[in-house]
Scaffold this active site. Structure first.
Site, PDB file in Angstrom:
ATOM      1  N   GLU A 108       0.886  -1.053   0.396  1.00  0.00           N
ATOM      2  CA  GLU A 108       0.078   0.157  -0.521  1.00  0.00           C
ATOM      3  C   GLU A 108       1.245   1.088   0.474  1.00  0.00           C
ATOM      4  O   GLU A 108       0.555   2.367  -0.785  1.00  0.00           O
ATOM      5  CB  GLU A 108      -0.849  -0.441   1.393  1.00  0.00           C
ATOM      6  CG  GLU A 108      -1.688   0.950   1.691  1.00  0.00           C
ATOM      7  CD  GLU A 108      -1.618   2.534   1.817  1.00  0.00           C
ATOM      8  OE1 GLU A 108      -2.548   3.005   1.547  1.00  0.00           O
ATOM      9  OE2 GLU A 108      -0.750   2.499   3.062  1.00  0.00           O
ATOM     10  N   GLU A 109       1.777   1.381   1.007  1.00  0.00           N
ATOM     11  CA  GLU A 109       2.722   2.745   0.595  1.00  0.00           C
ATOM     12  C   GLU A 109       3.688   2.918  -0.852  1.00  0.00           C
ATOM     13  O   GLU A 109       4.462   4.045  -0.046  1.00  0.00           O
ATOM     14  CB  GLU A 109       3.782   2.049   2.236  1.00  0.00           C
ATOM     15  CG  GLU A 109       2.788   2.110   3.363  1.00  0.00           C
ATOM     16  CD  GLU A 109       2.505   2.908   4.272  1.00  0.00           C
ATOM     17  OE1 GLU A 109       2.355   4.047   3.365  1.00  0.00           O
ATOM     18  OE2 GLU A 109       1.582   2.888   4.993  1.00  0.00           O
TER      19      GLU A 109
END
Length: 342
Positions: free
Chosen positions: A201-202
């Site tokens: 996600e990051e």
């Protein structure tokens, strides 16, 4: 209610692309409590619990990865050059303990303050001028322990004092812990529930990009750890959230305006069961909800977050009651069954 698994999850290392330790831990704890578990080609862990009516597919999602670093070079003096994976302010990393590939301890070093020129003191350090020291005195000695491409995580122990907990990676191990608490419950809900523990996600919301084609859910909730705004020196009108005021409900963030029906339905459930909650008042940052909304046929998604001070740093702070209220709110939403967001 105890905050199950929160300590263990936050102390595991799992920088984006290296989530295996986190995934293995979660899988071991939940596989006997759900109907099925699978790992997809990207590394997402997806668990399924069949509903009593099964008229809808309800997706709960949280990401396993954390921000961190990767070794980019082993220098002649035995120190390591490195680059951030995800958004990490270089001002918060100097002097911090780290772990390389989950086992090799190190410290991030920078030029001592009494050796810096005035302009260096006033400017933020650049990653190109930072090094990780692992106790090696030469390149040959260092390469016996590490190599280019190894992942680097902050080495931070979890602590809890009164109602406040400190640790790393509350973004988003707090969300993972919420999903695991819901799985711990023995009852089934009306909807078919998919629990997705996502990767990367990051670094661009990548794990959620492949979910729609696999699951084709009817609606989704993304459970996050989000920034708290009640930091020293920040005026109250700029606060995004406040520790102790309950889970934060997002109405809009970067790249996504939350489906209004879902947003209002979340608020209604919180009010119905008198669960402390707050709106997330700033729209900075993004979540996997944005990717879900524009992938495949699109999934209407809401976002519920545990507020955390100092996210994307070596040490964050949450209020444990906010975490517990997030679990309660998500649980009550699922109990509402087909009445939720109709």
């Amino acid at each position: 209610m105890k905050a199950l698994y929160l300590k263990e999850l936050t102390e595991l290392d799992g920088v984006s692309g290296d989530e295996g330790r986190v995934r293995d831990f979660i899988k071991e704890k939940i596989e006997s409590k759900v109907d099925s578990v699978k790992v997809d080609v990207l590394g997402n862990l997806i668990a399924f619990k069949k509903g009593t009516k099964s008229n809808r597919k309800f997706l709960l999602a949280a990401h396993m990865d954390e921000v961190g670093f990767m070794v980019t070079n082993v220098e002649d003096d035995g120190t390591l050059s490195f680059a951030p994976v995800g958004g990490v302010d270089p001002r918060v990393v100097v002097g911090k303990h780290v772990r390389i590939k989950g086992e090799v301890p190190g410290v991030i070093g920078y030029k001592a303050i009494h050796l810096q020129k005035r302009n260096e003191i006033l400017e933020s350090p650049k990653y190109e001028n930072l090094r990780i020291n692992i106790g090696a005195s030469s390149k040959d000695e260092a390469t016996q322990k590490v190599e280019i491409g190894d992942y680097v995580s902050f080495a931070t122990d979890f602590r809890c004092e009164n109602s406040r907990a400190t640790g790393k990676a509350f973004d988003d191990r707090a969300g993972c812990a919420v999903l695991m608490e819901i799985i711990e419950r023995s009852e089934r809900f009306e909807d078919d529930i998919y629990f997705a523990f996502l990767v990367q996600e990051e670094t661009g919301l990548r794990g959620s990009a492949v979910l729609f084609e696999q699951l084709q859910p009817n609606l989704a909730l993304v459970i996050e750890g989000t920034t708290a705004g009640d930091d020293p020196g920040l005026p109250e009108h700029q606060w995004a959230t406040h520790l102790g005021d309950g889970p934060a409900i997002t109405f809009m963030h970067r790249g996504y305006v939350v489906n209004k029906k879902i947003y209002e339905s979340i608020l209604q459930v919180a009010q119905k069961y008198d669960i402390k909650h707050q709106p997330k008042r700033r729209t900075a940052g993004g979540t996997d909800a944005a990717r879900l909304a524009k992938t495949g046929g699109g999934v209407p998604a809401g976002v519920i977050s545990v507020p955390a001070r100092y996210i994307h740093s070596p040490l964050s702070v949450i209020d444990v009651d906010d975490f517990k209220n997030t679990v309660s709110l998500v649980g009550k939403i699922l109990e509402e069954g087909e009445g939720f967001a109709r």
